[in-house]
Design an enzyme around this catalytic site. Structure first.
Site, PDB file in Angstrom:
ATOM      1  N   GLU A 111       1.036  -1.260  -0.032  1.00  0.00           N
ATOM      2  CA  GLU A 111       0.036  -0.116  -0.043  1.00  0.00           C
ATOM      3  C   GLU A 111       0.928   1.173   0.061  1.00  0.00           C
ATOM      4  OE1 GLU A 111      -3.487   0.061   2.736  1.00  0.00           O
ATOM      5  OE2 GLU A 111      -3.126  -2.225   2.821  1.00  0.00           O
ATOM      6  N   HIS A 239      -8.551   9.247   4.003  1.00  0.00           N
ATOM      7  CA  HIS A 239      -8.151   8.100   3.200  1.00  0.00           C
ATOM      8  C   HIS A 239      -8.372   8.899   1.608  1.00  0.00           C
ATOM      9  CE1 HIS A 239      -7.933   4.625   0.984  1.00  0.00           C
ATOM     10  NE2 HIS A 239      -7.534   3.840   2.184  1.00  0.00           N
ATOM     11  N   ARG A 286      -0.168   8.398   2.292  1.00  0.00           N
ATOM     12  CA  ARG A 286      -1.464   8.788   2.265  1.00  0.00           C
ATOM     13  C   ARG A 286      -1.771  10.359   2.577  1.00  0.00           C
ATOM     14  NH1 ARG A 286      -5.053   4.627   5.733  1.00  0.00           N
ATOM     15  NH2 ARG A 286      -4.499   3.169   4.113  1.00  0.00           N
ATOM     16  N   HIS A 347     -10.600   9.272   7.996  1.00  0.00           N
ATOM     17  CA  HIS A 347     -10.671   7.937   7.981  1.00  0.00           C
ATOM     18  C   HIS A 347      -9.882   7.125   9.199  1.00  0.00           C
ATOM     19  CE1 HIS A 347      -9.908   3.748   6.371  1.00  0.00           C
ATOM     20  NE2 HIS A 347      -8.153   3.850   6.722  1.00  0.00           N
ATOM     21  N   ARG A 382       0.064   7.977   9.518  1.00  0.00           N
ATOM     22  CA  ARG A 382      -0.040   6.634   9.599  1.00  0.00           C
ATOM     23  C   ARG A 382       0.274   5.799   8.411  1.00  0.00           C
ATOM     24  NH1 ARG A 382      -4.087   2.168   9.374  1.00  0.00           N
ATOM     25  NH2 ARG A 382      -5.394   3.977   8.640  1.00  0.00           N
TER      26      ARG A 382
HETATM   27  P1  FAD Z   1     -12.679  -0.581  16.666  1.00  0.00           P
HETATM   28  O1  FAD Z   1     -12.473  -1.726  15.830  1.00  0.00           O
HETATM   29  O2  FAD Z   1     -13.121   0.660  16.204  1.00  0.00           O
HETATM   30  O3  FAD Z   1     -13.576  -0.733  17.947  1.00  0.00           O
HETATM   31  C1  FAD Z   1     -13.940  -0.024  18.753  1.00  0.00           C
HETATM   32  C2  FAD Z   1     -15.223  -0.622  19.679  1.00  0.00           C
HETATM   33  O4  FAD Z   1     -15.582   0.362  20.779  1.00  0.00           O
HETATM   34  C3  FAD Z   1     -16.479  -0.763  18.681  1.00  0.00           C
HETATM   35  O5  FAD Z   1     -16.985  -2.092  19.171  1.00  0.00           O
HETATM   36  C4  FAD Z   1     -17.452   0.289  19.421  1.00  0.00           C
HETATM   37  O6  FAD Z   1     -18.887  -0.094  19.237  1.00  0.00           O
HETATM   38  C5  FAD Z   1     -16.959   0.396  20.799  1.00  0.00           C
HETATM   39  N1  FAD Z   1     -17.064   1.655  21.385  1.00  0.00           N
HETATM   40  C6  FAD Z   1     -17.079   2.911  20.948  1.00  0.00           C
HETATM   41  N2  FAD Z   1     -17.399   3.709  22.045  1.00  0.00           N
HETATM   42  C7  FAD Z   1     -18.108   3.256  23.088  1.00  0.00           C
HETATM   43  C8  FAD Z   1     -18.890   3.333  24.319  1.00  0.00           C
HETATM   44  N3  FAD Z   1     -18.975   4.627  24.569  1.00  0.00           N
HETATM   45  N4  FAD Z   1     -19.124   2.274  25.099  1.00  0.00           N
HETATM   46  C9  FAD Z   1     -18.985   1.028  24.761  1.00  0.00           C
HETATM   47  N5  FAD Z   1     -18.354   0.595  23.487  1.00  0.00           N
HETATM   48  C10 FAD Z   1     -17.940   1.700  22.769  1.00  0.00           C
HETATM   49  N6  FAD Z   1      -6.291  -0.782   9.500  1.00  0.00           N
HETATM   50  C11 FAD Z   1      -5.284  -1.443   9.192  1.00  0.00           C
HETATM   51  O7  FAD Z   1      -4.182  -1.781  10.054  1.00  0.00           O
HETATM   52  N7  FAD Z   1      -5.451  -2.030   7.974  1.00  0.00           N
HETATM   53  C12 FAD Z   1      -6.727  -1.937   6.976  1.00  0.00           C
HETATM   54  O8  FAD Z   1      -6.668  -2.578   6.100  1.00  0.00           O
HETATM   55  C13 FAD Z   1      -7.424  -0.981   7.509  1.00  0.00           C
HETATM   56  N8  FAD Z   1      -8.504  -0.672   6.727  1.00  0.00           N
HETATM   57  C14 FAD Z   1      -9.482   0.109   7.276  1.00  0.00           C
HETATM   58  C15 FAD Z   1     -10.701   0.292   6.540  1.00  0.00           C
HETATM   59  C16 FAD Z   1     -11.707   1.136   6.920  1.00  0.00           C
HETATM   60  C17 FAD Z   1     -12.931   1.331   6.177  1.00  0.00           C
HETATM   61  C18 FAD Z   1     -11.722   1.630   8.288  1.00  0.00           C
HETATM   62  C19 FAD Z   1     -12.594   2.587   8.888  1.00  0.00           C
HETATM   63  C20 FAD Z   1     -10.347   1.525   9.048  1.00  0.00           C
HETATM   64  C21 FAD Z   1      -9.202   0.630   8.562  1.00  0.00           C
HETATM   65  N9  FAD Z   1      -8.228   0.593   9.285  1.00  0.00           N
HETATM   66  C22 FAD Z   1      -7.215  -0.350   8.588  1.00  0.00           C
HETATM   67  C23 FAD Z   1      -8.071   1.166  10.666  1.00  0.00           C
HETATM   68  C24 FAD Z   1      -8.300   0.030  11.531  1.00  0.00           C
HETATM   69  O9  FAD Z   1      -9.362  -0.903  11.171  1.00  0.00           O
HETATM   70  C25 FAD Z   1      -8.771   0.630  12.886  1.00  0.00           C
HETATM   71  O10 FAD Z   1      -7.671   1.707  13.498  1.00  0.00           O
HETATM   72  C26 FAD Z   1      -8.642  -0.534  13.958  1.00  0.00           C
HETATM   73  O11 FAD Z   1      -9.574  -1.472  13.472  1.00  0.00           O
HETATM   74  C27 FAD Z   1      -9.270   0.109  15.470  1.00  0.00           C
HETATM   75  O12 FAD Z   1      -9.505  -0.905  16.231  1.00  0.00           O
HETATM   76  P2  FAD Z   1      -9.900  -0.626  17.642  1.00  0.00           P
HETATM   77  O13 FAD Z   1     -10.022  -1.995  18.254  1.00  0.00           O
HETATM   78  O14 FAD Z   1      -9.048   0.511  18.089  1.00  0.00           O
HETATM   79  O15 FAD Z   1     -11.313   0.064  17.474  1.00  0.00           O
HETATM   80  C1  SIN Z   2      -7.024   0.269   2.903  1.00  0.00           C
HETATM   81  O1  SIN Z   2      -7.230  -0.969   2.803  1.00  0.00           O
HETATM   82  O2  SIN Z   2      -6.626   1.166   2.244  1.00  0.00           O
HETATM   83  C2  SIN Z   2      -7.158   0.908   4.214  1.00  0.00           C
HETATM   84  C3  SIN Z   2      -5.626   0.476   5.042  1.00  0.00           C
HETATM   85  C4  SIN Z   2      -5.648   1.301   6.389  1.00  0.00           C
HETATM   86  O3  SIN Z   2      -6.274   2.528   6.695  1.00  0.00           O
HETATM   87  O4  SIN Z   2      -4.533   0.966   7.135  1.00  0.00           O
END
Ligand code: FAD
Ligand code: SIN
Length: 519
Positions: A111, A239, A286, A347, A382
């Site tokens: 990427e 993004h 990015r 993003h 990032r």
């Molecule tokens: P999340 O997975 O967002 O989980 C947060 C949780 O907290 C959720 O369950 C939510 O409901 C809960 N929550 C929030 N507020 C509260 C509250 N007040 N009370 C109770 N629960 C709450 N990163 C990569 O490394 N590779 C990728 O390919 C990639 N692609 C992406 C594509 C998209 C479309 C997006 C949006 C992001 C992408 N990212 C990618 C970024 C990555 O997905 C996220 O940064 C990562 O998954 C965050 O994980 P997390 O566990 O911190 O939060």
């Molecule tokens: C993507 O697949 O382009 C998202 C990857 C990322 O946000 O890390």
């Protein structure tokens, strides 16, 4: 209610921590929607880890530092890059599948900003696959309880014992959280030895975002109110390529891995343009790509550019990106033959709650993990696919740290239950939705890909009005999810603007047109 570990959030960070900590004590996960509704579930491109030569840890470290534009914490970068393979093995042991080539090696994506292929993936649905495996492992674990539709409102500290606390209070500690049961609207006092905030990002403070609706910055806001330190909030990553499909929310992502596969960015007239902006062209870091697209769009008064993958073999496109092919076909675009209209969208939050090497915040017994945290890994921008691996590595670090302190940490007595004064009015509920839209408009209009001193000042003034109105309402209303989210969005927007105004340079994801020279 008492639990050894209170985990707020059910994405990659929260679930990984839960699985590790459950070996030591009882874990309760609260999550505000269904378990899978989180940013993790939408991740497409994959997860970084150095796997085969010619890639090396040194190259991954260098790419991360270059993308971070001089603002990374080198210790955090070393930690994540070197521990990544170990955590990938854990993911596989919990049942995660990654694509392999016919000779049995992992198939690696590339990427923006990466000089090597180093991104493990499962089709273009990597996040959903990781989340599936983690959810199943958590559901099987006898020491973990999951409470869906439970919304954490605020963290419990000495403030709730009637003490006056500030960011500088010595021994400031977290004793759990007030949690709203969304179905009954009851607020429970949940006491814990350790509280882990893993609530993900804050994309929804903008009108267009790739994040699902749950990403409202709750954890950062809660920690900020509890007087934890936050940093780098101005570095909101946009993004470059989300599908241009007006009216659709959230914006559907077109993974950067498609550019790693050879797709090219084009203007609406068909011209390539990225060579004007960076030697890596469509695979530039990015921040640079998003800004380049933004510039070209505003210069021409256009709302999208194109991503062209039609020169690649149709069967290969379909097998690499089945989910994207299907989505685009559903709105009438055959990506093997037609260009994809794309536009940037909010993003990822590179900043967050400041944590140390163990994910510990400036408040004792309080940890922040995943997108909510600021470990220093990402600096000002990032590197793609570095966030999932960061979530896992720091979840493991935090689990080790809490395990060592487990016996020496007890529950806190004397925390009062929630005071239920107040009522709710239907008219006010409608206004909450309107106020959320206003926050999003302020952030999109004044604190977007390009900002200025004047735009930041205007944003702050407008936000102040919303802040005042919302606090007044909060003071006399029974808590509900909509109101709490609005309050959190305002707090996070405030931090993005405030920290943006304090930074007197343009760097990474924070581009202020009054400081056009990179410092
Ligand atoms: P999340 O997975 O967002 O989980 C947060 C949780 O907290 C959720 O369950 C939510 O409901 C809960 N929550 C929030 N507020 C509260 C509250 N007040 N009370 C109770 N629960 C709450 N990163 C990569 O490394 N590779 C990728 O390919 C990639 N692609 C992406 C594509 C998209 C479309 C997006 C949006 C992001 C992408 N990212 C990618 C970024 C990555 O997905 C996220 O940064 C990562 O998954 C965050 O994980 P997390 O566990 O911190 O939060
Ligand atoms: C993507 O697949 O382009 C998202 C990857 C990322 O946000 O890390």
């Amino acid at each position: 209610m008492k639990t050894d570990f209170l985990v707020i959030g059910s994405g990659a960070a929260g679930l990984t921590f839960a699985l590790k900590a459950a070996e030591k004590g009882r874990v309760t996960i609260v999550t505000k929607g269904e378990m899978q509704e989180c940013n993790t579930n939408y991740a497409q491109g994959g997860i970084c880890s150095v796997t085969y030569a010619p890639d090396t840890f040194e190259k991954h470290i260098r790419d991360t530092l270059v993308c971070g534009a001089g603002k990374c914490d080198e210790q955090a970068v070393e930690l994540v890059v070197r521990r990544a393979p170990e955590l990938i093995r854990d993911l596989i042991a919990w049942g995660t599948r990654f694509n392999k080539t016919p000779d049995g090696r992992f198939e690696l994506n590339r990427e923006g900003g990466h000089t090597e292929h180093r991104i493990l993936h499962y089709e273009d649905l990597t996040g959903a696959e990781i989340e599936r495996a983690l959810v199943e492992a958590v559901r099987r674990h006898p020491n973990i309880t999951v409470l869906e539709h439970h919304f954490a409102i605020d963290l419990l500290t000495q403030h709730h014992l009637g003490e006056f606390v500030t960011r500088h209070t010595r021994g400031l500690a977290c004793f759990g959280a007030y949690v709203l049961d969304e179905r009954t609207n009851a607020v429970e006092t949940m006491l814990a030895r350790f509280t882990i905030v893993a609530t993900g990002g804050c994309g929804n403070i903008y009108s267009s975002t790739s994040n699902p609706i749950v990403a409202t910055g709750d954890g950062v806001a809660m920690c900020h109110r509890a007087k934890a330190i936050t940093e780098n909030m101005e570095f909101i990553q946009f993004h470059p390529t989300t599908l241009y499909n007006p009216g659709e929310k959230p914006n559907f992502l077109i993974t950067e891995a498609m550019r790693g596969f050879g797709a090219i960015l084009r203007l609406q007239n068909g011209d390539e343009f990225m060579d004007k902006y960076h030697p890596m062209k469509s695979l530039a870091p990015r921040d640079i790509t998003a800004r380049a697209i933004y510039r070209e769009m505003t210069r021409r008064g256009e709302e999208f550019v194109y991503l062209d993958v039609t020169h690649k073999e149709a069967a290969a496109i379909r097998s690499h990106f089945p989910n994207i092919c299907e989505k685009c076909l559903s709105i009438g675009i055959d990506i093997t033959k037609e260009w994809i209209p794309v536009t940037p969208a909010a993003h990822y939050s590179c900043g967050g709650v400041k944590v140390d090497t163990y994910g510990q915040t400036s408040i004792k017994r309080l940890y922040a993990l995943g997108e909510t945290s600021c470990t220093g890994l990402h600096g000002a921008n990032r590197l793609a696919s570095n966030s999932l691996i960061e979530a896992l590595v720091y979840a493991d670090q935090a689990a080790r740290h809490t395990a060592e302190r487990f016996e020496a940490t007890d529950f806190q007595d004397g925390i009062p239950d929630w005071d239920f004064a107040g009522a709710q009015h239907a008219e006010e509920m409608l206004m909450l939705i309107q106020s959320k839209r206003e926050v999003q408009a302020i952030m999109s209009n004044y604190v977007g890909i390009v900002r200025s001193n004047l735009s930041l000042k205007r944003a702050m003034r407008r936000l102040a009005i919303l802040f005042e109105e919302t606090e007044e309402l909060y003071g006399r209303t029974k808590p509900n999810r909509e109101l709490c989210e609005l309050r959190n969005m305002i707090a996070v927007a405030y931090l993005v603007i405030k920290q943006g105004r304090e930074l007197k340079e343009s760097v990474g994801c924070h581009y202020n047109s009054d400081y056009t020279q990179q410092a």
